[in-house]
Write a protein that holds these residues in place. Structure first.
Motif, PDB file in Angstrom:
ATOM      1  N   LEU A  15       0.831  -1.206   0.000  1.00  0.00           N
ATOM      2  CA  LEU A  15       0.000   0.000   0.000  1.00  0.00           C
ATOM      3  C   LEU A  15       0.867   1.259   0.000  1.00  0.00           C
ATOM      4  O   LEU A  15       0.565   2.225  -0.711  1.00  0.00           O
ATOM      5  N   LYS A  16       1.951   1.239   0.767  1.00  0.00           N
ATOM      6  CA  LYS A  16       2.865   2.391   0.780  1.00  0.00           C
ATOM      7  C   LYS A  16       3.553   2.558  -0.568  1.00  0.00           C
ATOM      8  O   LYS A  16       3.788   3.670  -1.016  1.00  0.00           O
ATOM      9  N   GLN A  17       3.871   1.442  -1.211  1.00  0.00           N
ATOM     10  CA  GLN A  17       4.473   1.524  -2.542  1.00  0.00           C
ATOM     11  C   GLN A  17       3.480   2.128  -3.530  1.00  0.00           C
ATOM     12  O   GLN A  17       3.855   2.953  -4.366  1.00  0.00           O
ATOM     13  N   ASP A  18       2.221   1.720  -3.444  1.00  0.00           N
ATOM     14  CA  ASP A  18       1.183   2.311  -4.298  1.00  0.00           C
ATOM     15  C   ASP A  18       1.091   3.824  -4.070  1.00  0.00           C
ATOM     16  O   ASP A  18       0.957   4.591  -5.025  1.00  0.00           O
ATOM     17  N   LEU A  19       1.153   4.233  -2.804  1.00  0.00           N
ATOM     18  CA  LEU A  19       1.094   5.655  -2.473  1.00  0.00           C
ATOM     19  C   LEU A  19       2.284   6.393  -3.092  1.00  0.00           C
ATOM     20  O   LEU A  19       2.126   7.472  -3.682  1.00  0.00           O
ATOM     21  N   ALA A  20       3.461   5.805  -2.989  1.00  0.00           N
ATOM     22  CA  ALA A  20       4.653   6.417  -3.593  1.00  0.00           C
ATOM     23  C   ALA A  20       4.505   6.492  -5.114  1.00  0.00           C
ATOM     24  O   ALA A  20       4.837   7.528  -5.728  1.00  0.00           O
ATOM     25  N   ASP A  21       3.997   5.430  -5.727  1.00  0.00           N
ATOM     26  CA  ASP A  21       3.829   5.410  -7.183  1.00  0.00           C
ATOM     27  C   ASP A  21       2.842   6.487  -7.638  1.00  0.00           C
ATOM     28  O   ASP A  21       3.079   7.185  -8.628  1.00  0.00           O
ATOM     29  N   GLU A  22       1.750   6.620  -6.914  1.00  0.00           N
ATOM     30  CA  GLU A  22       0.751   7.629  -7.286  1.00  0.00           C
ATOM     31  C   GLU A  22       1.271   9.041  -7.043  1.00  0.00           C
ATOM     32  O   GLU A  22       0.948   9.969  -7.800  1.00  0.00           O
ATOM     33  N   ASP A  72       3.350   9.793  -9.973  1.00  0.00           N
ATOM     34  CA  ASP A  72       2.486  10.151 -11.109  1.00  0.00           C
ATOM     35  C   ASP A  72       2.023  11.604 -11.012  1.00  0.00           C
ATOM     36  O   ASP A  72       2.006  12.325 -12.012  1.00  0.00           O
ATOM     37  N   MET A  73       1.640  12.019  -9.821  1.00  0.00           N
ATOM     38  CA  MET A  73       1.210  13.414  -9.639  1.00  0.00           C
ATOM     39  C   MET A  73       2.337  14.377  -9.998  1.00  0.00           C
ATOM     40  O   MET A  73       2.122  15.359 -10.714  1.00  0.00           O
ATOM     41  N   LEU A  74       3.527  14.101  -9.496  1.00  0.00           N
ATOM     42  CA  LEU A  74       4.663  14.964  -9.802  1.00  0.00           C
ATOM     43  C   LEU A  74       4.887  15.024 -11.308  1.00  0.00           C
ATOM     44  O   LEU A  74       5.051  16.111 -11.883  1.00  0.00           O
ATOM     45  N   GLY A  75       4.879  13.881 -11.942  1.00  0.00           N
ATOM     46  CA  GLY A  75       5.080  13.850 -13.383  1.00  0.00           C
ATOM     47  C   GLY A  75       4.044  14.658 -14.133  1.00  0.00           C
ATOM     48  O   GLY A  75       4.370  15.433 -15.032  1.00  0.00           O
ATOM     49  N   HIS A  76       2.792  14.512 -13.758  1.00  0.00           N
ATOM     50  CA  HIS A  76       1.735  15.218 -14.480  1.00  0.00           C
ATOM     51  C   HIS A  76       1.697  16.700 -14.150  1.00  0.00           C
ATOM     52  O   HIS A  76       1.315  17.504 -15.005  1.00  0.00           O
TER      53      HIS A  76
END
Length: 99
Positions: free
Chosen positions: A61-68, A71-75
């Motif tokens: 779940l923490k990895q998912d949070l980091a991944d998302e 994604d926010m930073l990228g976008h």
């Protein structure tokens, strides 16, 4: 500083769009940012116990949070790049530190 990172996100996003037949028109950048914010919110809800974990471990779940978050930073960087927004001086002005 951020321009180099934005260029890397742009290259990756462009390839993804080409492979998947996505037209990145001016609205796409803001709409995609909004979509990613929703996914980040879902990940936060799962980490904080406000959403179903879907059988994932706390580490997953923490990895998912980091991944998302990535994604926010990228976008955000893609949105700024598309709209000719120079974030370095904006950050220095708003956050009062130098990059």
């Amino acid at each position: 500083m951020l321009a180099d990172l934005a260029e890397k996100f742009e290259s990756s996003s462009r390839r993804y769009a080409e492979v998947n037949g996505i037209e990145r028109d001016p609205d796409w950048y803001l709409l995609k940012l909004q979509e990613e914010m929703g996914e980040l919110t879902q990940a936060w809800n799962r980490v904080s116990g406000r959403g179903r974990s879907k059988g994932k471990t706390p580490d997953e779940l923490k990895q998912d949070l980091a991944d998302e978050t990535a994604d926010m930073l990228g976008h955000i960087l893609l949105f700024a790049r598309r709209n000719h927004i120079d974030l370095d001086p904006a950050i220095e002005r708003k956050w009062r530190f130098r990059l």
